[in-house]
Scaffold this motif. Sequence first.
Motif, PDB file in Angstrom:
ATOM      1  N   PRO A  31       6.086 -16.112  37.456  1.00  0.00           N
ATOM      2  CA  PRO A  31       7.017 -16.078  38.600  1.00  0.00           C
ATOM      3  C   PRO A  31       6.512 -16.827  39.825  1.00  0.00           C
ATOM      4  O   PRO A  31       7.310 -17.097  40.739  1.00  0.00           O
ATOM      5  N   ASP A  32       5.217 -17.169  39.841  1.00  0.00           N
ATOM      6  CA  ASP A  32       4.697 -17.907  41.008  1.00  0.00           C
ATOM      7  C   ASP A  32       4.884 -19.416  40.868  1.00  0.00           C
ATOM      8  O   ASP A  32       4.547 -20.172  41.785  1.00  0.00           O
ATOM      9  N   THR A  33       5.379 -19.861  39.737  1.00  0.00           N
ATOM     10  CA  THR A  33       5.645 -21.293  39.555  1.00  0.00           C
ATOM     11  C   THR A  33       7.114 -21.562  39.888  1.00  0.00           C
ATOM     12  O   THR A  33       7.936 -20.641  39.876  1.00  0.00           O
ATOM     13  N   PRO A  34       7.452 -22.807  40.219  1.00  0.00           N
ATOM     14  CA  PRO A  34       8.864 -23.106  40.546  1.00  0.00           C
ATOM     15  C   PRO A  34       9.773 -22.737  39.378  1.00  0.00           C
ATOM     16  O   PRO A  34       9.458 -23.049  38.231  1.00  0.00           O
ATOM     17  N   ARG A  35      10.868 -22.101  39.695  1.00  0.00           N
ATOM     18  CA  ARG A  35      11.790 -21.706  38.622  1.00  0.00           C
ATOM     19  C   ARG A  35      12.524 -22.911  38.053  1.00  0.00           C
ATOM     20  O   ARG A  35      13.024 -23.757  38.800  1.00  0.00           O
TER      21      ARG A  35
END
Lengths: 251, 251
Positions: free
Chosen positions: A98-102
């Motif tokens: 979830p900390d990476t770009p969706r």
Amino acid sequence: MPEPIVFYDIPANVRGIAFSGNTLKTRFSLNYKGLPFKTVWVEYPDIARTCKELGIGPTGTWPDGSPMYTLPAIHDPSTGTSIANSTAIARYLDATYPDTPRVIPEGTEAFHEAFEEALAPTLVPHLLYIHFPAVYGRLNEASKAYFKAARESVLGGKMEQWSPLGSETREQQWVKLEAGLGRIERWLTADGKERRFFMGDKPSFADFVLGARLLGLKRAIGEEHKEWKRVEQWHGGRWARLLLSMEAYAT
Amino acid sequence: MPEPIVFYDIPANVRGIAFSGNTLKTRFSLNYKGLPFKTVWVEYPDIARTCKELGIGPTGTWPDGSPMYTLPAIHDPSTGTSIANSTAIARYLDATYPDTPRVIPEGTEAFHEAFEEALAPTLVPHLLYIHFPAVYGRLNEASKAYFKAARESVLGGKMEQWSPLGSETREQQWVKLEAGLGRIERWLTADGKERRFFMGDKPSFADFVLGARLLGLKRAIGEEHKEWKRVEQWHGGRWARLLLSMEAYAT
């Protein structure tokens, strides 16, 4: 730093370059998210066995009713998860990291589904008749016979006759492809605004789907080929610019 | 408080109730945004004249090549703007009243276009053959002949024969409509999450498009009719719940 994700892609006769319009969607997704991964190259006849060994089920059914195993697939050693289908992989990566770009931004999940359904008749049929024979010429011997038989079982007829170079049939396919891309341009510009990607400045999975199809085609027919040069002129150069924007995610 | 927007809708034989699957999209949009408006009811034969008087151009072309003027249309006295087509109206309202909730949220403009293109073959053809004859029965005499001739010029054949009550033809149309709605359910649930509206908890224009089609149908065939009761059972009651959620915007 998580352990590198294992990404299963399909090799060609140019080392490190894939031509599949499907596996590229996942390559774009992994690179866009900045997740470390390593590629395992799997020849077409070995895809089913590889998936079964990973515990991945079929993603569809061949016309004869037998299960269809496909790439892309990934194995994520950090979670022990193995999964196929580029959309399912995108959802998995969004949920797990979830900390990476969706790739599929929140609120656009259902729109992405509708997008893929709108894209299918607009782009895919005309493209495949041109794309598959070009890919065939790029495959290793280990994959050629399997690929040809599998694609002919889906599209019917003989691959050599689908889109002979210089034929009127092929010309009509290019015309339909241009018209299909024209519809997509209309989606992108209907409100009179200029946008590089579907959602504006940032790419999302919709761009990866479209970009993968076009990059696969470009690589298969050859970027120096006059037919590709023609595509680059279409719609004010929009598709050439799209692929340029996505080069960073294609490695 | 801005001056009320004038909303041009099509009347029926029940005062204050519209059956058009297109004008409802704009009614939903105006109510969702909380913009004050008043309805001007225009019988079908008067639509072209009304639009011309407002300086609004045609939105399409009839099969005989003549210009097609359509409702919904609005006139906004605050800006002097007159405009037709529910999507164009939604864009105008979003741009002109930025402090109201967006109907087409930023970043979803192109997705909304693709959505409409995906929806068209999935839902619309099966629905129209059932919807139009039901609407015909609800129109005022002033509109009946015009409506029938216009719709027959588009769909071909005689309206009475499109979908006779109790016929096998009609049964097949309902089956296809159920299948079409099943595809839309798949868009909404493909990632395994439950969502009321396309984008989650808040409605957007996609819901208004789908909701307008379904509410128009419900009103035209009658909510107590056993055919509508059947629709309400489909897909776990999803469409009945959707319309319930949208009642507040239908006034």
